[in-house]
Design an enzyme around this catalytic site. Structure first.
Site, short mmCIF file in Angstrom:
data_model
loop_
_atom_site.label_atom_id
_atom_site.label_comp_id
_atom_site.label_asym_id
_atom_site.label_seq_id
_atom_site.Cartn_x
_atom_site.Cartn_y
_atom_site.Cartn_z
N LYS A 1 -8.23 1.03 -12.14
CA LYS A 1 -9.09 1.60 -13.20
C LYS A 1 -10.08 0.54 -13.72
CE LYS A 1 -5.75 5.11 -14.74
NZ LYS A 1 -4.55 4.81 -13.93
N ARG B 1 -1.16 10.14 -19.71
CA ARG B 1 0.23 10.12 -20.19
C ARG B 1 0.32 10.41 -21.67
NH1 ARG B 1 4.61 5.76 -18.26
NH2 ARG B 1 4.27 6.00 -16.05
N ILE C 1 0.13 0.31 -13.70
CA ILE C 1 1.19 -0.50 -14.34
C ILE C 1 1.68 -1.59 -13.38
CG2 ILE C 1 3.57 -0.36 -15.22
CD1 ILE C 1 2.76 2.45 -16.35
N GLU D 1 -11.93 7.53 -11.95
CA GLU D 1 -10.86 8.09 -12.79
C GLU D 1 -11.48 8.74 -14.02
OE1 GLU D 1 -7.51 8.20 -13.17
OE2 GLU D 1 -6.69 6.83 -11.67
C1 5RP Z 1 -1.46 6.67 -15.35
C2 5RP Z 1 -1.63 7.02 -13.91
C3 5RP Z 1 -0.46 7.57 -13.18
O1 5RP Z 1 -0.27 6.79 -12.05
C4 5RP Z 1 -0.64 9.01 -12.74
O2 5RP Z 1 -1.01 9.81 -13.83
C5 5RP Z 1 0.62 9.60 -12.15
O3 5RP Z 1 1.71 9.35 -12.96
P1 5RP Z 1 2.64 10.46 -13.65
O4 5RP Z 1 2.86 11.56 -12.63
O5 5RP Z 1 3.89 9.71 -13.97
O6 5RP Z 1 1.91 10.98 -14.84
O7 5RP Z 1 -2.68 6.82 -13.33
O8 5RP Z 1 -2.61 6.10 -15.87
#
Ligand code: 5RP
Length: 216
Positions: A64, A139, A37, A112
């Protein structure tokens, strides 16, 4: 077994907010990730700033990437990234190109793992020379109710047995960590649980304690 590192994902919308977090938390973590982000919001400049302020930390550019491997890698490693992420569905040519550029800087590429991927692909990543993978609960998957299950643990273990240094992320809290305790996890990556905590330093300390408890 080596103790996993603690990595903060700086998924902020601007550099000042990210720096507010690093001022409190940099001394509590091993790895500073310029999150996807923040990379989208501020670009490679964010990597440059984090590198210059924190010369002794491992710095990750979590872009990514999916194409233009050498261009993206040049952009991030020349600004001081140690590690850079590519998405698992990127073509092998992109991975090879990014890997070559990363290596010329002494850096590393991390794959990833999102959505569909196979262990046959993972074997190809190793053949290219890439030895880091990030096992990710997205997420959106988390928001839809996905937890950590036996299948996740089996896949992480298998990747580790193949020779990958595997990091784990996705809405982690300190209470989750014991589930991975038989596995030599490279880094636990946490974002929101750390920077949104009422007391972020205390939250980082809880992660540290959980790592110490389960990997001592
Ligand atoms: C999202 C990510 C995040 O940086 C990673 O998952 C960590 O974030 P959180 O702990 O807030 O989920 O790569 O694509």
């Amino acid at each position: 077994m080596k103790q996993p590192l603690l990595q903060i994902a700086l998924d902020h919308l601007d550099i000042p907010s990210a720096l507010k977090t690093t001022r409190t938390l940099a001394s509590e973590v091993d790895v500073l990730e310029v999150g996807t982000i923040l990379c989208c919001a501020e670009g490679a400049h964010a990597v440059e700033i984090i590198r210059s302020l924190y010369p002794d930390h491992i710095v990750v550019a979590d872009i990514k990437g999916a194409d233009a491997g050498s261009v993206l890698a040049e952009m991030m490693f020349s600004r001081g990234a140690d590690w850079m992420t590519l998405i698992c569905c990127a073509p092998y040519e992109t991975m090879e190109a990014a890997y070559r550029t990363a290596s010329s800087y002494g850096g590393e590429i991390q794959i990833e793992l999102y959505g569909e991927w196979t262990f046959a692909q993972a074997r190809q990543w190793l053949n290219i020379g890439i030895t880091q993978a990030i096992y990710h609960r997205g997420r959106d998957a988390q928001a839809a109710g996905k937890g950590w299950d036996e299948q996740d643990l089996e896949k992480i273990t298998r990747l580790s047995d193949m020779g990958f240094k595997v990091s784990v992320t996705g809405g982690l809290s300190p209470e989750d960590l014991h589930q991975f305790k038989e596995i030599p996890v490279q880094s636990f990556i946490a974002g929101r649980t750390l920077y949104n905590a009422h007391n972020p330093a205390e939250a980082a300390e809880e992660f540290r304690k959980a790592i110490h408890r389960n990997w001592s």
